[in-house]
Each structure stands twice: as C-alpha cells, then as structure tokens.
Design a protein around this motif. Structure first.
Motif, PDB file in Angstrom:
ATOM      1  N   ALA A 231    -105.749 -96.068 -18.953  1.00 54.95           N
ATOM      2  CA  ALA A 231    -107.033 -96.755 -18.777  1.00 54.95           C
ATOM      3  C   ALA A 231    -108.145 -95.744 -19.013  1.00 54.95           C
ATOM      4  O   ALA A 231    -108.028 -94.597 -18.597  1.00 54.95           O
ATOM      5  CB  ALA A 231    -107.130 -97.326 -17.365  1.00 54.95           C
ATOM      6  N   PRO A 232    -109.214 -96.155 -19.699  1.00 55.60           N
ATOM      7  CA  PRO A 232    -110.206 -95.155 -20.092  1.00 55.60           C
ATOM      8  C   PRO A 232    -111.171 -94.713 -19.007  1.00 55.60           C
ATOM      9  O   PRO A 232    -111.705 -93.616 -19.094  1.00 55.60           O
ATOM     10  CB  PRO A 232    -110.971 -95.842 -21.224  1.00 55.60           C
ATOM     11  CG  PRO A 232    -110.700 -97.290 -21.086  1.00 55.60           C
ATOM     12  CD  PRO A 232    -109.431 -97.447 -20.344  1.00 55.60           C
ATOM     13  N   HIS A 233    -111.420 -95.543 -17.972  1.00 58.99           N
ATOM     14  CA  HIS A 233    -112.587 -95.255 -17.144  1.00 58.99           C
ATOM     15  C   HIS A 233    -112.308 -95.105 -15.653  1.00 58.99           C
ATOM     16  O   HIS A 233    -113.159 -95.395 -14.825  1.00 58.99           O
ATOM     17  CB  HIS A 233    -113.664 -96.318 -17.385  1.00 58.99           C
ATOM     18  CG  HIS A 233    -114.187 -96.307 -18.796  1.00 58.99           C
ATOM     19  ND1 HIS A 233    -114.142 -97.388 -19.637  1.00 58.99           N
ATOM     20  CD2 HIS A 233    -114.727 -95.301 -19.527  1.00 58.99           C
ATOM     21  CE1 HIS A 233    -114.658 -97.063 -20.822  1.00 58.99           C
ATOM     22  NE2 HIS A 233    -115.009 -95.804 -20.771  1.00 58.99           N
ATOM     23  N   LEU A 234    -111.088 -94.635 -15.327  1.00 59.33           N
ATOM     24  CA  LEU A 234    -110.811 -94.363 -13.914  1.00 59.33           C
ATOM     25  C   LEU A 234    -111.312 -92.957 -13.576  1.00 59.33           C
ATOM     26  O   LEU A 234    -111.423 -92.100 -14.447  1.00 59.33           O
ATOM     27  CB  LEU A 234    -109.319 -94.507 -13.630  1.00 59.33           C
ATOM     28  CG  LEU A 234    -108.741 -95.908 -13.920  1.00 59.33           C
ATOM     29  CD1 LEU A 234    -107.267 -95.971 -13.552  1.00 59.33           C
ATOM     30  CD2 LEU A 234    -109.516 -96.993 -13.176  1.00 59.33           C
ATOM     31  N   THR A 235    -111.594 -92.707 -12.323  1.00 58.06           N
ATOM     32  CA  THR A 235    -112.187 -91.424 -11.944  1.00 58.06           C
ATOM     33  C   THR A 235    -111.117 -90.516 -11.301  1.00 58.06           C
ATOM     34  O   THR A 235    -110.305 -89.951 -12.014  1.00 58.06           O
ATOM     35  CB  THR A 235    -113.459 -91.654 -11.117  1.00 58.06           C
ATOM     36  OG1 THR A 235    -113.212 -92.594 -10.081  1.00 58.06           O
ATOM     37  CG2 THR A 235    -114.583 -92.199 -12.019  1.00 58.06           C
ATOM     38  N   TRP A 236    -111.059 -90.379  -9.997  1.00 57.73           N
ATOM     39  CA  TRP A 236    -110.071 -89.487  -9.399  1.00 57.73           C
ATOM     40  C   TRP A 236    -109.800 -89.854  -7.947  1.00 57.73           C
ATOM     41  O   TRP A 236    -110.529 -90.634  -7.341  1.00 57.73           O
ATOM     42  CB  TRP A 236    -110.542 -88.013  -9.449  1.00 57.73           C
ATOM     43  CG  TRP A 236    -111.761 -87.761  -8.614  1.00 57.73           C
ATOM     44  CD1 TRP A 236    -111.816 -87.489  -7.274  1.00 57.73           C
ATOM     45  CD2 TRP A 236    -113.135 -87.785  -9.050  1.00 57.73           C
ATOM     46  NE1 TRP A 236    -113.115 -87.350  -6.855  1.00 57.73           N
ATOM     47  CE2 TRP A 236    -113.946 -87.519  -7.922  1.00 57.73           C
ATOM     48  CE3 TRP A 236    -113.756 -88.001 -10.289  1.00 57.73           C
ATOM     49  CZ2 TRP A 236    -115.339 -87.469  -8.003  1.00 57.73           C
ATOM     50  CZ3 TRP A 236    -115.154 -87.953 -10.357  1.00 57.73           C
ATOM     51  CH2 TRP A 236    -115.917 -87.694  -9.238  1.00 57.73           C
TER      52      TRP A 236
ATOM     53  N   GLY B  48    -113.735 -98.574 -11.397  1.00 60.19           N
ATOM     54  CA  GLY B  48    -113.769 -97.789 -12.630  1.00 60.19           C
ATOM     55  C   GLY B  48    -115.214 -97.616 -13.051  1.00 60.19           C
ATOM     56  O   GLY B  48    -116.061 -98.443 -12.690  1.00 60.19           O
ATOM     57  N   TRP B  49    -115.470 -96.529 -13.806  1.00 61.99           N
ATOM     58  CA  TRP B  49    -116.845 -96.319 -14.293  1.00 61.99           C
ATOM     59  C   TRP B  49    -116.991 -97.063 -15.617  1.00 61.99           C
ATOM     60  O   TRP B  49    -117.064 -96.469 -16.680  1.00 61.99           O
ATOM     61  CB  TRP B  49    -117.158 -94.837 -14.469  1.00 61.99           C
ATOM     62  CG  TRP B  49    -118.633 -94.591 -14.720  1.00 61.99           C
ATOM     63  CD1 TRP B  49    -119.368 -95.017 -15.788  1.00 61.99           C
ATOM     64  CD2 TRP B  49    -119.546 -93.892 -13.878  1.00 61.99           C
ATOM     65  NE1 TRP B  49    -120.672 -94.621 -15.670  1.00 61.99           N
ATOM     66  CE2 TRP B  49    -120.817 -93.930 -14.515  1.00 61.99           C
ATOM     67  CE3 TRP B  49    -119.428 -93.234 -12.653  1.00 61.99           C
ATOM     68  CZ2 TRP B  49    -121.952 -93.321 -13.959  1.00 61.99           C
ATOM     69  CZ3 TRP B  49    -120.556 -92.634 -12.112  1.00 61.99           C
ATOM     70  CH2 TRP B  49    -121.794 -92.679 -12.758  1.00 61.99           C
ATOM     71  N   MET B  72    -110.458-102.761 -23.189  1.00 61.65           N
ATOM     72  CA  MET B  72    -109.859-101.462 -22.853  1.00 61.65           C
ATOM     73  C   MET B  72    -109.889-101.189 -21.354  1.00 61.65           C
ATOM     74  O   MET B  72    -109.109-100.389 -20.859  1.00 61.65           O
ATOM     75  CB  MET B  72    -110.526-100.315 -23.635  1.00 61.65           C
ATOM     76  CG  MET B  72    -111.958-100.013 -23.267  1.00 61.65           C
ATOM     77  SD  MET B  72    -112.495 -98.344 -23.844  1.00 61.65           S
ATOM     78  CE  MET B  72    -112.524 -98.506 -25.611  1.00 61.65           C
ATOM     79  N   ALA B  75    -106.823-102.329 -18.528  1.00 66.67           N
ATOM     80  CA  ALA B  75    -105.793-101.431 -17.995  1.00 66.67           C
ATOM     81  C   ALA B  75    -106.229-100.842 -16.653  1.00 66.67           C
ATOM     82  O   ALA B  75    -105.423-100.726 -15.720  1.00 66.67           O
ATOM     83  CB  ALA B  75    -105.501-100.313 -19.002  1.00 66.67           C
ATOM     84  N   GLY B  76    -107.490-100.472 -16.545  1.00 68.79           N
ATOM     85  CA  GLY B  76    -108.012 -99.947 -15.276  1.00 68.79           C
ATOM     86  C   GLY B  76    -108.049-101.035 -14.214  1.00 68.79           C
ATOM     87  O   GLY B  76    -107.815-100.773 -13.028  1.00 68.79           O
TER      88      GLY B  76
END
Lengths: 394, 394
Positions: A231-236, B48-49, B72, B75-76
């Motif tokens: 997934a492209p936009h996960l943080t931490w 997610g950001w 996209m 997935a997040g």
C-alpha cells in the motif's frame, strides 16, 4: 510591520503578481481569492500553520494583495508577508472560528464589499482543501452582485517554471533528503522498531544538510514494510524491521517550504529475485522516461516512454509516474498541475521541477526508487546523487 | 483482507456506527458521505496519508460502511479498516487524480447510484478541508434525485465523549508530550539554532514514552521566539535561541492518531516582570476556569470564569481558551465542535477531552501554558504532570 528573514526579494513577488494578473486578465477576472496556502505563500510570502481556519490572499488587478485571516494570525502575517501597507492585512474576529453560528466567509464578503470589489468576476479555487463547499456557499450568498468563477490551479500553473532562487531552495531540500536516506542506511537494523527509525529520519530532515536548515515536509515519511508496503500511503508504528521483506521510504527534504521528494527501498540481505527484476525494469524504464523529460516534449511522452519499457520488461504500472513539485503545505507536496501520464499534453519547459515517481507495488511488498528532477535545456537533471537502486544492508 | 494491528475492537466500531446512525435517523438521513479523515478513521479504522486525494467512507442506515478512494489506496484500506467484506472497499481509477478533465466525485456518484443510495437524503460535510466546493458541485450535478444535506460536524459530535480505549491512547500521548517538554528543558541553550531544538522535539515525539510509540501530530511544533512569538502559528528556522526573549512551544504528543496537546514557555534567565505577572494571572485564571470544567456546566462557564479572573488581574484574551481534542489528521488537532468561549452552551460531560488553551500574546512575545484535560465526575483532570509555569533555564 517588519518582514523578518524574507524568502524572496520584493521584485520576485511583484514579478509573480504580474504573471498572475496577466492570466487573470486573459480570463477576464477582476479579483482572485487565493485560498491554497502554497499559492498564498507564493504570492505574498505568508508562512504560518494557520490554514486550519479560513484565510485567503485577495489579489485585485491593481494595488497590493491583501492578506485576510483570523485576527490572531495577523501578527504572523505582519512577520512574513512582503506587503508593508497596514491595509494589506485584515483580521476577522475570533468568534467566527469553528463556530456553527457564523462563518468567516461572511467577514470576507464584507471586506470585499468595503473595498468595492464585489461587482465583477471573482476567481475562487473551487477544488482546494482550504476552500470548502460551505465557504463557497456563504460567499456566493453574500456576493450576489459578483460572478464567482472556478480558478482552481490558476496560480499553481504560474508556479510551474521556477526562478533561480526557488531552484536553489529545492537544491538545498535535495541535499537534505539525500542525508535522510543516508541516515536510513546507517541506522536501520533488523529488530529496530520502525518508529525509532522514523524518529532518526525526522531528526535528520529538520537538522538539515550542508548548512541549510530543514523545514517540515508537507507529507510525513511514508515508511511501510512487508505487506504494508503493498500500500502506498501507510505511515508507521512500532513493529520491528525484519529480514526478508521490503521497506520503502518515501520522503521529502524541505527548506523554506520548498520540497525535494525522493524514495528508496531497503532490504536486509539479498532481495528476492522478483525485486531484482523489478528494480532492473524500473531503472531501465526510468532512463527511457527521463530521456523524454526535455523542453518541447509533452508530459505524456515521459509516461509513454516509461510504460513502454516497463511493459516490455514484464511489469505494469497503472498510475501516473510523476508530478510537479515545489512550494507546499500539507497535505500534499505536489503542485496539482501536470502529471507524467498518458493524455497529459502539458509542454515541458526548462525550469520545471517534477518528482519522477515510478513506484511499483508488488504482491508482497513495494519498490520505490524515485528522483526529483529539474528540466534544463540539456534535459532532466536529478537534484540528488543518492545511489539509484535497492539499498541492501547485511 | 487482513486488518493488522487494529486500534479498536469491532464492537467499538459497531457502537460508534450505531451512535452515528441514531443521529442520522433523527435528522432523516439515508446515507452519510464522510470525508473528514478523522471521522473516516473513527467510523472504519482507515489510517493512511491519502487525504490529499478525494476519498470518503459511505455510511448507509444498514449494512457495513464502504471505504471509497483512489484504487492504489485500497490496499491501505484493506490493511486498516475493520470491515472484512470485499464490497466494503471500492477504488477509483488513477486517471481521476488531480486531472482537470475529470473529477473523482463522478466515480463516487456512480458508486452511490450502483448501490441504489441515490434517491434519499444524503449528508455531506460541507465545511471540511477534504470536501471542496468543486466536489460538492460535481456530486450535486450527478445525484439529481438526492437531497444533499449539510452534515458538517455530525460525526465529530459523536466523538465528543471518549471511550476507555480512546482515553488510554490520549493518556499515552500525554506521556509523550510531557517527554517532549522535558527534552526542551534538557537541550535548549542560548545560541542553539531553533531547528536543532525542533529536531530534538520531533525525535522525542516519534520515539514515544513509557513504551508507547509516537505517531505524527496533526500540527507540527509551533516554536516561535521573541517578536515571532507575538504570533501564534509560526513554525521555525535556524535563527539561534537568545537570552531575554520568550520562546513558546505549542506541541502535541500523538499515539495511534490520538493527541494530547500541551504548551509551555521558556526563558533563559529571569523573565521580565510583565511575563511573571502574566504567568500569575494565567495560572490563577486557569484554576478558576478548570474549576468550572465539570459535568453539567456549559462550555461558556469555563471561559467566563477564566476571563473574569484574567481581567481582574489586568490581562485580556479576546480568543477562545479551549477546544475539544482527540483523534485527528492534519491540518488540525482540534475536533471542531465545542470551544471554551462566551456563547458556547454545550453541556460538559464526563469523558470529554479538551485542550484548555489560555495563551496570551504580549507586545514583545508570547506566553503559553496550557493543559489537556479529561472531564470526570470529580471535575477536570489534566493528562500531564508537567510543572505548570514558565520554564526558566540559567
């Protein structure tokens, strides 16, 4: 008023205003209501984290722009805008803030009427985070003698070709993001909690590099591992770094609000074969794309060259592979104008700056190897010299 | 789909949905389009950001909510939402992203029509950063059989009274912000570049405290000094810390997107007399305000008690002195519901969490000494034990 530590000369602000007014004139606009914080900063110099309340810069066809916002933020405006006339900063009463009983746009409408700007064509940024549906409703209802016109992107497009000073700031941001990636390679270890690594990344980004301080990036580090990296936009969070999975780091260095994004991918030990093949494909496709990123070509030429090579090598990417960057505020470090994708016919010009972003999200992780580039007469010049490829640490 | 590392039990999400539907029912709504990222997270768990592109959670009156966003980011969503049904995640094509030729809300309208939700009353969050004027226009034009109704704040208000798990997260965020202030006192020295101190603050915030990791706060540290501290929302650069001026630090610790804001003010050497008098006034007025922050009172009771004491002691504050906090995303850590100010008749209830924010901006600098509080049956309980007063370092 005193403008301390200005980012640009007055002459540069006046040149930006002249450029913007030429486009307003072409569209027949009498007034522009600028609500995108990046556009507000670009036109006036205003810099503060106050965009969570309604605010704007008003640009009429003559005279100085007017900063309008919450009264308490007038002090921050006085410290940052280039305008020196007291009438160029107007604050509204705190009772308008996040109060369902009243709306700040009522106050803005009154200001526009007071200045006699309420009868012509007024441009508003209809598709901006900081111009809500309610804001537009209230303004429309209070300015019934005006014609409100969608001017989304009008200012953003004037920002596409950067000045020498802007390029210098992006260069500084580039040395900062390069340092951030060095810190990842130095510090990352299997078993390290992800947030500890992110703390080091933030620290490096704000410390800056080569004598230039780090500003906050418009997006926080995106730093997912393993399946989260599909997934492209996960943080931490605090889960540990592990062997056998990909970790990508999509970051930007920032200096005086200018950004240089760059992404890299890290493995502990040898990456699986599929990642090596994807890496080769991306690097070759990237060269093909970069070769097209030169003045006179179209944005889609870059995407088409990139995708043709990528597909030939057995991979697919169904999203854009780049976009314009520069001055920005959260939530986006992009300029929201041109993209490298099929159908984008924007002519590429020297002085443009873009994030070439050929990320792939595979079945069990992600691969991001990206570069921010400056378009020059000689073609695309990356801002960073970070080694281009998967980082491997043993 | 696998939800990894969920922040709350399914039962808690279903309780939130039930509470929200009760209010939708009261207002006669058939569907709610939730675009505030905090509300999306609270209802579905999505984290997610990705809020720089259009996205939403759809809440009909029965069945599971639907996450809708850029393909996209699906997935997040699959990694973070509590819903497990495949039909609960719907992505739109990347060609809709920041493309002046088309708008993502066209895709959302199609989805709503496909599900048969296009004929009743639909609530939209008209005054939210992430629901633009253009988004509303496009949706209105494509859903002509529906009645779009302004439901700004509907979900935010359901969030006002916190669950035990939410309070625990804010408590963890509280121990983080307390640690951030300790780091300031430990590290700040005259001559230190401001960005170096901010790098330490960020590092401490992300490292976390007491075994709990730090998330990114919805607002970066505001850390102005001297004349810049006469303005509330300036950030930082590399100018050095100096003796003889005030430095204030408005920060939040964050854990799993829950915030605990807290501000303190630092002087090197003895603060000028005016700051000592202001400090005394603020602390006494704060006690008067906090004494009113108990169940059954109104929000304005707190502001009135605070202001009466402050004025008696010779100071004035013309802005609100507090607001509700909790789960948040940039650009605001507030919940945008109740405020401590004259005229806010919201009844205070046990379980509410607010940032009591009695900041003063004086002629040559700022004074911020603030506390985040939990309302209990026994009155207001601060989340932190940070010493309350001006920090003085020699």
């Amino acid at each position: 008023m005193t403008t301390t530590n200005p980012n640009f000369t007055d002459a540069e602000y006046y040149a930006r205003i002249a450029k913007t007014r030429a486009e307003m004139d072409r569209r027949g606009l009498d007034l522009l209501i600028i609500t995108d914080p990046s556009n507000m900063a670009w036109i006036s110099g205003y810099d503060g984290w106050s965009f969570y309340v309604h605010q704007a810069v008003l640009l009429p066809m003559s005279g100085e722009p007017v900063w309008w916002g919450r009264a308490m933020d007038g002090a921050g405006a006085a410290r940052t805008v280039f305008m020196r006339d007291d009438a160029s900063i107007v604050g509204y009463d705190d009772s308008y803030v996040q109060n369902p009983q009243k709306h700040p746009m009522e106050a803005l409408a009154s200001l526009i009427i007071d200045r006699g700007w309420n009868t012509g064509w007024i441009g508003v940024e209809m598709d901006n985070y900081y111009y809500s549906a309610r804001a537009h409703d209230v303004l429309t209802n209070h300015l019934h003698e005006a014609n409100l016109n969608d001017s989304t992107g009008l200012v953003n497009w004037q920002r596409a070709v950067k000045s020498d000073s802007e390029i210098e700031y992006i260069r500084r941001a580039g040395s900062i993001v390069q340092r951030m990636h060095e810190v990842i390679v130095e510090r990352a270890e299997p078993g390290m909690a992800k947030n500890e690594l992110v703390a080091e990344i933030f620290h490096a980004g704000i410390m800056g590099a080569e004598g230039h301080w780090g500003d906050y990036p418009a997006i926080v580090p995106m730093a997912p591992s393993g399946m989260d990296a599909t997934a492209p936009h996960l943080t931490w969070d605090d889960r540990p770094l592990r062997r056998g999975e990909s970790n990508f780091f999509e970051l930007a260095g920032a200096h005086r609000r200018y950004h240089c994004p760059q992404s890299r991918t890290l493995f502990f030990g040898p990456p699986p074969d599929i990642y090596r093949r994807a890496e080769n494909a991306v690097l070759e496709a990237m060269e093909a794309g970069l070769a097209q990123a030169r003045p006179g070509n179209r944005c889609e030429d870059v995407a088409n060259a990139f995708n043709a090579t990528l597909n030939k090598l057995g991979f697919e990417k169904d999203s854009r592979c780049g976009y314009s960057i520069g001055l920005s505020y959260p939530p986006d470090w992009g300029e929201r104008t041109m993209s490298f994708r099929r159908g984008d016919m924007t002519e590429i010009k020297a002085g443009m700056t873009l994030h070439f972003m050929p990320a792939l999200w595979l079945e069990d992780g992600g691969l991001e190897i990206t570069e921010t580039i400056l378009i020059t007469d000689a073609g695309a010049q990356p801002f960073c010299t970070t080694p281009r490829g998967i980082f491997v640490k043993d």
